[in-house]
Motif scaffolding. Sequence first.
Motif, PDB file in Angstrom:
ATOM      1  N   PHE A  96      -5.530   9.549  -2.154  1.00  0.00           N
ATOM      2  CA  PHE A  96      -6.328   9.897  -3.335  1.00  0.00           C
ATOM      3  C   PHE A  96      -6.351  11.399  -3.625  1.00  0.00           C
ATOM      4  CE2 PHE A  96      -7.955   5.948  -1.563  1.00  0.00           C
ATOM      5  CZ  PHE A  96      -7.941   5.121  -2.676  1.00  0.00           C
ATOM      6  N   GLY A  97      -5.586  12.182  -2.894  1.00  0.00           N
ATOM      7  CA  GLY A  97      -5.657  13.630  -3.051  1.00  0.00           C
ATOM      8  C   GLY A  97      -6.627  14.220  -2.050  1.00  0.00           C
ATOM      9  N   LEU A  98      -6.554  15.545  -1.870  1.00  0.00           N
ATOM     10  CA  LEU A  98      -7.367  16.208  -0.842  1.00  0.00           C
ATOM     11  C   LEU A  98      -8.799  16.447  -1.284  1.00  0.00           C
ATOM     12  CD1 LEU A  98      -4.781  18.862   0.428  1.00  0.00           C
ATOM     13  CD2 LEU A  98      -5.492  16.752   1.581  1.00  0.00           C
ATOM     14  N   THR A  99      -9.050  16.332  -2.589  1.00  0.00           N
ATOM     15  CA  THR A  99     -10.399  16.586  -3.088  1.00  0.00           C
ATOM     16  C   THR A  99     -10.897  15.373  -3.862  1.00  0.00           C
ATOM     17  OG1 THR A  99      -9.519  17.515  -5.137  1.00  0.00           O
ATOM     18  CG2 THR A  99      -9.954  19.071  -3.340  1.00  0.00           C
ATOM     19  N   GLY A 100     -12.204  15.375  -4.135  1.00  0.00           N
ATOM     20  CA  GLY A 100     -12.793  14.277  -4.909  1.00  0.00           C
ATOM     21  C   GLY A 100     -13.543  13.300  -4.033  1.00  0.00           C
ATOM     22  N   PRO A 101     -14.374  12.449  -4.650  1.00  0.00           N
ATOM     23  CA  PRO A 101     -15.274  11.574  -3.877  1.00  0.00           C
ATOM     24  C   PRO A 101     -14.561  10.537  -3.015  1.00  0.00           C
ATOM     25  CG  PRO A 101     -15.369  11.086  -6.250  1.00  0.00           C
ATOM     26  CD  PRO A 101     -14.599  12.347  -6.101  1.00  0.00           C
ATOM     27  N   LYS A 102     -13.299  10.231  -3.319  1.00  0.00           N
ATOM     28  CA  LYS A 102     -12.588   9.247  -2.496  1.00  0.00           C
ATOM     29  C   LYS A 102     -11.547   9.898  -1.579  1.00  0.00           C
ATOM     30  CE  LYS A 102     -13.178   5.505  -5.858  1.00  0.00           C
ATOM     31  NZ  LYS A 102     -12.511   4.615  -6.847  1.00  0.00           N
ATOM     32  N   ALA A 103     -11.631  11.198  -1.427  1.00  0.00           N
ATOM     33  CA  ALA A 103     -10.636  11.883  -0.594  1.00  0.00           C
ATOM     34  C   ALA A 103     -10.614  11.351   0.832  1.00  0.00           C
ATOM     35  CB  ALA A 103     -10.894  13.391  -0.608  1.00  0.00           C
ATOM     36  N   GLN A 160      -2.659   7.700  -5.748  1.00  0.00           N
ATOM     37  CA  GLN A 160      -3.279   6.924  -6.821  1.00  0.00           C
ATOM     38  C   GLN A 160      -2.793   7.419  -8.178  1.00  0.00           C
ATOM     39  OE1 GLN A 160      -7.459   7.727  -7.521  1.00  0.00           O
ATOM     40  NE2 GLN A 160      -7.805   5.714  -8.458  1.00  0.00           N
ATOM     41  N   TRP A 203     -11.276   8.189   1.643  1.00  0.00           N
ATOM     42  CA  TRP A 203     -11.064   6.739   1.672  1.00  0.00           C
ATOM     43  C   TRP A 203      -9.744   6.384   2.337  1.00  0.00           C
ATOM     44  CZ3 TRP A 203     -12.986   3.087  -2.724  1.00  0.00           C
ATOM     45  CH2 TRP A 203     -14.363   3.299  -2.932  1.00  0.00           C
ATOM     46  N   ARG A 204      -9.751   5.222   2.993  1.00  0.00           N
ATOM     47  CA  ARG A 204      -8.533   4.714   3.626  1.00  0.00           C
ATOM     48  C   ARG A 204      -7.805   3.815   2.637  1.00  0.00           C
ATOM     49  NH1 ARG A 204      -9.731   3.795   9.648  1.00  0.00           N
ATOM     50  NH2 ARG A 204     -11.568   5.084   9.959  1.00  0.00           N
ATOM     51  N   ALA A 205      -6.505   3.889   2.659  1.00  0.00           N
ATOM     52  CA  ALA A 205      -5.744   2.998   1.778  1.00  0.00           C
ATOM     53  C   ALA A 205      -4.303   2.881   2.244  1.00  0.00           C
ATOM     54  CB  ALA A 205      -5.781   3.505   0.336  1.00  0.00           C
ATOM     55  N   HIS A 256      -9.969  -1.248  -1.988  1.00  0.00           N
ATOM     56  CA  HIS A 256     -10.219  -0.618  -3.288  1.00  0.00           C
ATOM     57  C   HIS A 256     -10.355  -1.707  -4.337  1.00  0.00           C
ATOM     58  CE1 HIS A 256     -10.102   2.131  -6.683  1.00  0.00           C
ATOM     59  NE2 HIS A 256     -10.247   3.112  -5.822  1.00  0.00           N
ATOM     60  N   ALA A 269       0.602  14.183 -11.296  1.00  0.00           N
ATOM     61  CA  ALA A 269       0.085  13.462 -10.125  1.00  0.00           C
ATOM     62  C   ALA A 269      -0.170  14.402  -8.960  1.00  0.00           C
ATOM     63  CB  ALA A 269       1.063  12.371  -9.712  1.00  0.00           C
ATOM     64  N   GLN A 292     -12.873   9.204  -8.827  1.00  0.00           N
ATOM     65  CA  GLN A 292     -11.853  10.052  -8.201  1.00  0.00           C
ATOM     66  C   GLN A 292     -10.942  10.658  -9.262  1.00  0.00           C
ATOM     67  OE1 GLN A 292     -11.674  11.035  -5.213  1.00  0.00           O
ATOM     68  NE2 GLN A 292      -9.624  11.923  -5.077  1.00  0.00           N
ATOM     69  N   ASN A 299      -8.372  -1.665  -9.998  1.00  0.00           N
ATOM     70  CA  ASN A 299      -8.774  -0.976 -11.222  1.00  0.00           C
ATOM     71  C   ASN A 299      -8.092  -1.603 -12.430  1.00  0.00           C
ATOM     72  OD1 ASN A 299     -10.636   1.007 -10.519  1.00  0.00           O
ATOM     73  ND2 ASN A 299      -9.079   2.567 -10.087  1.00  0.00           N
ATOM     74  N   SER A 328      -1.740  13.136  -5.162  1.00  0.00           N
ATOM     75  CA  SER A 328      -2.559  11.916  -5.099  1.00  0.00           C
ATOM     76  C   SER A 328      -1.657  10.713  -5.343  1.00  0.00           C
ATOM     77  CB  SER A 328      -3.661  11.975  -6.177  1.00  0.00           C
ATOM     78  OG  SER A 328      -4.075  10.659  -6.520  1.00  0.00           O
ATOM     79  N   ALA A 388      -5.784   0.795  -6.868  1.00  0.00           N
ATOM     80  CA  ALA A 388      -6.506   1.954  -7.396  1.00  0.00           C
ATOM     81  C   ALA A 388      -5.777   2.582  -8.582  1.00  0.00           C
ATOM     82  CB  ALA A 388      -6.695   2.994  -6.290  1.00  0.00           C
ATOM     83  N   GLN A 417     -15.224   0.398   2.589  1.00  0.00           N
ATOM     84  CA  GLN A 417     -14.781   1.748   2.959  1.00  0.00           C
ATOM     85  C   GLN A 417     -15.792   2.399   3.900  1.00  0.00           C
ATOM     86  OE1 GLN A 417     -12.131   3.660   2.528  1.00  0.00           O
ATOM     87  NE2 GLN A 417     -10.899   2.387   1.147  1.00  0.00           N
ATOM     88  N   GLU A 452      -3.929  -1.121  -1.508  1.00  0.00           N
ATOM     89  CA  GLU A 452      -5.127  -0.494  -2.086  1.00  0.00           C
ATOM     90  C   GLU A 452      -4.737   0.614  -3.076  1.00  0.00           C
ATOM     91  OE1 GLU A 452      -4.778  -0.661   1.353  1.00  0.00           O
ATOM     92  OE2 GLU A 452      -6.034  -2.422   1.700  1.00  0.00           O
ATOM     93  N   ARG A 467     -10.665  14.632 -10.451  1.00  0.00           N
ATOM     94  CA  ARG A 467      -9.394  15.364 -10.400  1.00  0.00           C
ATOM     95  C   ARG A 467      -8.822  15.615 -11.795  1.00  0.00           C
ATOM     96  NH1 ARG A 467      -6.858  15.870  -5.359  1.00  0.00           N
ATOM     97  NH2 ARG A 467      -4.779  15.729  -6.274  1.00  0.00           N
TER      98      ARG A 467
END
Lengths: 378, 406
Positions: A111-118, A185, A120-122, B323, B360, B336, B326, A183, A130, B316, A126, B340
């Motif tokens: 999901f990238g290094l930042t953000g609320p889901k950084a 996602q 999260w496992r996937a 997930h 991305a 997320q 979506n 990311s 996402a 999670q 998943e 971003r």
Amino acid sequence: MLQGCVVLDCSRRLGWIAGRLLADLGADVTKLEAPGSDVSSADWRALNINKKLIRADLSEPVGTRMLDDIASSADILIATPSAGTSDVRLFDYDRLRTINPRLIVVAITPFGLTGPKAQWRASDIEIMAAGGAMALAGEPEGTPLRVSAPQSYAWAGSQGAVGALTALAARWRTGRGQLVDVSAQAAVITALSHAPTFVDILGITPTRAGAYMTGRSVTGAKYRVFWPCRDGFINFILYGGAAGRRTNEQLVAWMREKGLELGPLGAMDWARFSPTRATQAEVDAMEIPIGRFIGSLTKREFLEGAHKREMLGYPVSNTADISTDPQLEARGFWQDLPGPDGRAERHCGCFVIVDGERPPLVRPSEQAEGVTRHVSEA
Amino acid sequence: MNAGFLALDGLKIVEFGGYAAGPHVGKMLANFGATVVHVESMSRPDGFRMQYPPYKDDTPGINSGGCFTYFNDSKYGVTIDVKNPEGRKLARQLTDWCDIVIENMRPGVIDRIGLGFEELRKSNSDLIMLSTCNMGQTGPRADTPGFGSQLSALAGFCGLTGAKDGPPMLLYGPYIDYVASTLGAAAVLAALERRERTGKGAYLDVSQYECGLLFLAGPLLEYHTSGKIADRVENDDPDAAPHGAYACQGEGWIALSCWSEDEFARLCGAIGRAELARDPALATLAGRKSASVRINDALSAWARAREAHQAARMLQAAGVPCHAVNSIADLFSDPQLVARRQWSRRRHPVIGDQAYCSPAFELSETPGDVTASGPVLGADNERVFRDFLRMSKDEFDAARAKGAMD
């Protein structure tokens, strides 16, 4: 083209293709693997071909020192740091840039290094969920699907390669490396084509179309895409435009040569046919005789006949069909290199022909020439 | 630290072609600062303009299509009639001005209109040119016309999507085109790196088919070494169990997977079925696969009682990969993606505000940007031909009067 570019690839599955693409373009890529990690799977071998393999235990000081040593003179470092593990410190950009300010650090994460889901496992399923891809694959009322071979890793890794090279272009001006935060996602969104524009412009949410094409008609008409044939399926669609017109005319000519019943196709003026405006009833009536015709062909007969007639449409290939496609053979796409047991393995070659030549793969997936170092065992 | 400029500032690109495969390469590079000129003609505009919805107010129009604009943001749009001698002259001025030409016509077409690589490099010696098409420039089927949605079937993707005993499934739109455009962008940037180092241009022949196969490199190697043909297996994975999608409340779904005994135990605890984790029959991957009906029943019952996004957050929190599936609408509200800044809204003269997809990846020093909406047809003729090519007003007016921009 990337001769002289030194890449240290510390990635797990999510990032393997990034280093492979850079290696195929000429970079000198070293793949770091933990001692004892499995390098025997087809996925590992296919995506780590053309790299030098070094074994290093990054949880031990000797491994970390080695990482930093290589990073100090590398141009690009690729990592897939797992949130909440020692990876985060090891591959931290601020730490690495003190070792080498010119280093480009590519961090590929779900999901990238930042953000609320950084955190999260996937895994692939998943990430495909996402990124919206699963919402578009499957039967309309059925289960959302992923492609049975993981795709999100390839989307993320290839964006990582583009990111690394974009940063390399910037380095010519700044003299400095930078962090490329990929990311997976977001990378999957690239695969959705223009589906998001329907939500944005019309407030319509595209959904799973099954084996039909939707979204091309203002009347809402669906077009059949997959037609059963004698040994599988054919992908054929009633298109418009110049190419569609030619295809449709040629299809009817082909059917006529075989003396088949044409139904409404016999009276069609393809110059006036617009898939954007056709109604479902019109489409359904046209598709009945087409289905009968395609059902009488094999995949290879359709491929060769459609090519001869410059028609749009392809068979639904499997890996066996692809491996025997004369087009790929003629372009020298496959390349044989020794596998782990010394026998030749056939790999996908470099994805681009440069100045008339396909850059060769130069290294088998595991070095057999004594240059592999086993650091933790040293 | 922000460098204050974009990574590809100063790089000049001209595109001939349309739809996705060529223009998406240009978009990716434009989002990092390249000056990209998208060439169409009044009589043959980009096929995405008129052949693909959605349109503003659902009314097809040459400048109301969101599909075209979505892949052409941050670019300049010009019209040139390359069949007109004055138009060809104009096209040559553009190709002399630029660093990179991208084209995605059928093989041979760009040569026939006098804009082939060998011709162009006579007056632009370090030119980089990317030709991207279905099959590549050579080979027995090089001249095959084709769209990416169908090529995705030839390259194996559709056959690998769906239930084992059901039909293949579509991936939305020309899936493989975006594989090829992403890899095409990598090739262009690698050629640029070589040019910086050696001063040498490059001709890049990209087969969209071959690019797609890199995304299936493992299954193809497997076939070559063992003869095993990869098949569609719905949502199964050989190394994980459970692994799949489960219906939730309303129309929502979650996707989840367990790759170890620990993850399975955490999943069982989170759904209130800890006894499953204690069952020795489910302690191994093989055991869980053979008991998939029992496990899926438990998961389905739990998921159906919950909203998908809430269910995903719960799993999670327990340390289980999960997930919500979506929907395409969800992509605009996913916290997320919002955090971003995945979507950038830019104003188009006909469509109004439109959301454009940001790259991305984020670059820490030279971040990307969507600098403008997609252009209306021929919107930038004056800007490009007069400002970039430095044509005088008289020259510009004369070229236009002779039909060069038709």
